[in-house]
Design an enzyme around this catalytic site. Structure first.
Site, PDB file in Angstrom:
ATOM      1  N   ASP A  22      -7.459  23.974 -10.456  1.00 51.96           N
ATOM      2  CA  ASP A  22      -7.278  22.890 -11.429  1.00 51.96           C
ATOM      3  C   ASP A  22      -8.602  22.180 -11.701  1.00 51.96           C
ATOM      4  O   ASP A  22      -9.499  22.159 -10.856  1.00 51.96           O
ATOM      5  CB  ASP A  22      -6.235  21.901 -10.900  1.00 51.96           C
ATOM      6  CG  ASP A  22      -5.653  21.041 -12.015  1.00 51.96           C
ATOM      7  OD1 ASP A  22      -5.760  21.437 -13.200  1.00 51.96           O
ATOM      8  OD2 ASP A  22      -5.095  19.969 -11.701  1.00 51.96           O
ATOM      9  N   GLY A  23      -8.710  21.610 -12.892  1.00 51.73           N
ATOM     10  CA  GLY A  23      -9.880  20.796 -13.242  1.00 51.73           C
ATOM     11  C   GLY A  23     -10.788  21.411 -14.298  1.00 51.73           C
ATOM     12  O   GLY A  23     -11.841  20.851 -14.590  1.00 51.73           O
ATOM     13  N   GLY A  25     -10.336  21.589 -17.539  1.00 55.82           N
ATOM     14  CA  GLY A  25     -10.415  20.743 -18.723  1.00 55.82           C
ATOM     15  C   GLY A  25     -11.324  19.539 -18.480  1.00 55.82           C
ATOM     16  O   GLY A  25     -12.169  19.188 -19.315  1.00 55.82           O
ATOM     17  N   ARG A  26     -11.165  18.891 -17.307  1.00 54.72           N
ATOM     18  CA  ARG A  26     -11.981  17.722 -16.996  1.00 54.72           C
ATOM     19  C   ARG A  26     -13.451  18.105 -16.823  1.00 54.72           C
ATOM     20  O   ARG A  26     -14.346  17.377 -17.233  1.00 54.72           O
ATOM     21  CB  ARG A  26     -11.446  17.020 -15.735  1.00 54.72           C
ATOM     22  CG  ARG A  26     -10.231  16.154 -16.019  1.00 54.72           C
ATOM     23  CD  ARG A  26      -9.490  15.814 -14.757  1.00 54.72           C
ATOM     24  NE  ARG A  26      -8.715  16.960 -14.271  1.00 54.72           N
ATOM     25  CZ  ARG A  26      -8.173  17.035 -13.069  1.00 54.72           C
ATOM     26  NH1 ARG A  26      -8.342  16.043 -12.216  1.00 54.72           N
ATOM     27  NH2 ARG A  26      -7.473  18.086 -12.730  1.00 54.72           N
ATOM     28  N   ARG A  35     -12.169  22.166 -24.010  1.00 59.58           N
ATOM     29  CA  ARG A  35     -11.453  22.556 -22.782  1.00 59.58           C
ATOM     30  C   ARG A  35     -11.613  24.042 -22.472  1.00 59.58           C
ATOM     31  O   ARG A  35     -11.695  24.441 -21.324  1.00 59.58           O
ATOM     32  CB  ARG A  35      -9.956  22.238 -22.915  1.00 59.58           C
ATOM     33  CG  ARG A  35      -9.628  20.752 -22.930  1.00 59.58           C
ATOM     34  CD  ARG A  35      -8.116  20.553 -23.094  1.00 59.58           C
ATOM     35  NE  ARG A  35      -7.388  21.206 -22.024  1.00 59.58           N
ATOM     36  CZ  ARG A  35      -7.178  20.669 -20.834  1.00 59.58           C
ATOM     37  NH1 ARG A  35      -7.611  19.457 -20.571  1.00 59.58           N
ATOM     38  NH2 ARG A  35      -6.519  21.323 -19.903  1.00 59.58           N
ATOM     39  N   HIS A  39     -12.280  26.755 -19.090  1.00 57.29           N
ATOM     40  CA  HIS A  39     -11.531  27.949 -18.679  1.00 57.29           C
ATOM     41  C   HIS A  39     -12.477  29.149 -18.563  1.00 57.29           C
ATOM     42  O   HIS A  39     -12.347  29.952 -17.631  1.00 57.29           O
ATOM     43  CB  HIS A  39     -10.406  28.252 -19.670  1.00 57.29           C
ATOM     44  CG  HIS A  39      -9.372  27.166 -19.762  1.00 57.29           C
ATOM     45  ND1 HIS A  39      -8.881  26.526 -18.654  1.00 57.29           N
ATOM     46  CD2 HIS A  39      -8.746  26.595 -20.836  1.00 57.29           C
ATOM     47  CE1 HIS A  39      -7.981  25.613 -19.029  1.00 57.29           C
ATOM     48  NE2 HIS A  39      -7.898  25.630 -20.355  1.00 57.29           N
ATOM     49  N   LEU A 133      -8.470  43.342   0.072  1.00 62.65           N
ATOM     50  CA  LEU A 133      -7.791  42.114  -0.369  1.00 62.65           C
ATOM     51  C   LEU A 133      -6.785  42.411  -1.485  1.00 62.65           C
ATOM     52  O   LEU A 133      -7.052  43.221  -2.369  1.00 62.65           O
ATOM     53  CB  LEU A 133      -8.853  41.141  -0.914  1.00 62.65           C
ATOM     54  CG  LEU A 133      -8.335  39.848  -1.546  1.00 62.65           C
ATOM     55  CD1 LEU A 133      -7.966  38.839  -0.473  1.00 62.65           C
ATOM     56  CD2 LEU A 133      -9.387  39.237  -2.477  1.00 62.65           C
ATOM     57  N   SER A 198       2.829  20.908  -8.348  1.00 65.58           N
ATOM     58  CA  SER A 198       3.005  21.446  -9.705  1.00 65.58           C
ATOM     59  C   SER A 198       3.830  22.739  -9.743  1.00 65.58           C
ATOM     60  O   SER A 198       3.456  23.713 -10.414  1.00 65.58           O
ATOM     61  CB  SER A 198       1.638  21.665 -10.374  1.00 65.58           C
ATOM     62  OG  SER A 198       0.901  20.464 -10.427  1.00 65.58           O
TER      63      SER A 198
HETATM   64  C1  IPE Z   1      -1.318  23.544 -12.274  1.00 66.87           C
HETATM   65  O1  IPE Z   1      -2.229  22.865 -13.040  1.00 66.87           O
HETATM   66  C2  IPE Z   1      -1.108  24.904 -12.849  1.00 66.87           C
HETATM   67  C3  IPE Z   1      -2.236  25.815 -12.739  1.00 66.87           C
HETATM   68  C4  IPE Z   1      -3.322  25.600 -12.069  1.00 66.87           C
HETATM   69  C5  IPE Z   1      -2.083  27.065 -13.435  1.00 66.87           C
HETATM   70  P1  IPE Z   1      -1.772  21.837 -14.163  1.00 66.87           P
HETATM   71  O2  IPE Z   1      -2.993  21.211 -14.682  1.00 66.87           O
HETATM   72  O3  IPE Z   1      -0.892  22.517 -15.144  1.00 66.87           O
HETATM   73  O4  IPE Z   1      -0.893  20.841 -13.299  1.00 66.87           O
HETATM   74  P2  IPE Z   1      -0.378  19.378 -13.672  1.00 66.87           P
HETATM   75  O5  IPE Z   1       0.224  19.466 -15.029  1.00 66.87           O
HETATM   76  O6  IPE Z   1      -1.573  18.481 -13.675  1.00 66.87           O
HETATM   77  O7  IPE Z   1       0.587  19.039 -12.597  1.00 66.87           O
HETATM   78  C1  IPE Z   2      -6.503  24.418 -14.731  1.00 68.41           C
HETATM   79  O1  IPE Z   2      -7.310  23.537 -15.431  1.00 68.41           O
HETATM   80  C2  IPE Z   2      -6.245  25.685 -15.492  1.00 68.41           C
HETATM   81  C3  IPE Z   2      -4.869  25.826 -15.983  1.00 68.41           C
HETATM   82  C4  IPE Z   2      -3.897  24.988 -15.794  1.00 68.41           C
HETATM   83  C5  IPE Z   2      -4.602  26.999 -16.746  1.00 68.41           C
HETATM   84  P1  IPE Z   2      -6.708  22.458 -16.422  1.00 68.41           P
HETATM   85  O2  IPE Z   2      -6.760  23.018 -17.808  1.00 68.41           O
HETATM   86  O3  IPE Z   2      -5.382  21.991 -15.998  1.00 68.41           O
HETATM   87  O4  IPE Z   2      -7.791  21.315 -16.260  1.00 68.41           O
HETATM   88  P2  IPE Z   2      -7.538  19.753 -16.162  1.00 68.41           P
HETATM   89  O5  IPE Z   2      -6.558  19.531 -15.051  1.00 68.41           O
HETATM   90  O6  IPE Z   2      -7.021  19.316 -17.486  1.00 68.41           O
HETATM   91  O7  IPE Z   2      -8.885  19.193 -15.844  1.00 68.41           O
HETATM   92 MG    MG Z   3      -4.790  20.494 -14.739  1.00 61.93          MG
END
Ligand code: IPE
Ligand code: IPE
Ligand code: MG
Length: 248
Positions: A22-23, A25-26, A35, A39, A133, A198
């Site tokens: 996660d993270g 986008g941020r 965003r 990715h 793995l 999540s």
């Molecule tokens: C969890 O991340 C799902 C994945 C990493 C694929 P999200 O960004 O979707 O989770 P929430 O919405 O913040 O809980």
């Molecule tokens: C995780 O990063 C990737 C997926 C959920 C596919 P996010 O896209 O959720 O990034 P944030 O949480 O918005 O930073």
């Molecule tokens: Mg996220």
């Protein structure tokens, strides 16, 4: 340069590590980027951490790449992500084979575009002979979907006389989940700092050690991964027992 990998106790490596990546986008937002740039960078981390897990002697690495809830994101982001995942996996497949990594995936594939699914299945077939793995992608995955499906199949098997309701144990339930062929995760990592699950592997993480780091997924390094493994190795897994009982 010394690496934290040398500090890992090779006799107590977590057999299965699951990661909520996660993270992205941020990470991009902090750089005033789209965003999707996050990715794209996140794909490099997948390659890096797959290598790190292999090098540490982990047997199963499950990566949460796309949740069923993620289908509700803006349709441009969903399309870009699907495209990125398929292209990246295809590009990496020769290296996966070279590194003896077997690809697998879990999730609700009925919601996936047919072409993407076909192409991923080809990569899975291409790596099926690998014995190192197992890189398991959770794609279009959610744990409640998985448990609901398992309940349906169990009910159908009971109705068909293949299974007695009284004989259902927790290992029966486990055998109807998409992770039936894998041990439960020993270590669950979440990057990006949010303290939540999540909808990921709810059944399977009953006794996993949880490690949450504020580091965004695109910044997550091999050393960060080894740090999580070392933290795991410093914990006492009591499984409901007392510390004294474990020392006997
Ligand atoms: C969890 O991340 C799902 C994945 C990493 C694929 P999200 O960004 O979707 O989770 P929430 O919405 O913040 O809980
Ligand atoms: C995780 O990063 C990737 C997926 C959920 C596919 P996010 O896209 O959720 O990034 P944030 O949480 O918005 O930073
Ligand atoms: Mg996220």
């Amino acid at each position: 340069m010394t690496s934290l990998i040398d500090k890992i106790d090779r006799n107590r490596v977590p057999g299965h590590v699951a990661i909520i990546m996660d993270g992205n986008g941020r990470w991009a937002k902090e750089r005033s980027m789209d965003r999707s740039a996050g990715h794209v960078e996140g794909v490099n981390t997948v390659r890096r951490i797959t290598e790190a897990a292999s090098e540490a002697g982990v047997r199963y690495l499950t990566l949460y790449a796309f949740s069923t809830e993620n289908w509700n994101r803006p349709k441009e982001e969903v399309a870009a992500l699907m495209h990125l995942i398929v292209v990246a996996i295809e590009r990496e497949t020769p290296d996966l084979i070279k590194n003896n990594v077997r690809l697998d995936m879990i999730g609700d594939f009925s919601r996936m575009p047919q072409e993407a699914l076909q192409r991923l299945r080809q990569c899975i077939a291409d790596t099926s002979g690998c014995t190192g793995l197992t890189l398991n992608l959770a794609l279009s995955y959610s744990s409640r979907w998985e448990i609901t499906e398992a309940a349906r199949k169990i009910a159908a098997d009971v109705a068909a006389g293949k299974l007695n309701a009284e004989d259902i144990t927790d290992s029966t339930v486990g055998s109807y989940l998409t992770t039936a062929s894998m041990p439960d995760p020993d270590l669950l990592i979440r990057t990006g700092g949010d303290n939540r699950i999540s909808n990921f592997l709810l059944w399977q993480i009953a006794y996993s050690e949880i490690y949450i780091t504020p580091t965004y997924w695109p910044d997550f390094s091999k050393e960060d991964f080894y740090r999580a493994v070392l933290e795991y190795q410093s914990r006492e897994r009591r499984f409901g027992l007392t510390s004294e009982q474990l020392k006997k």
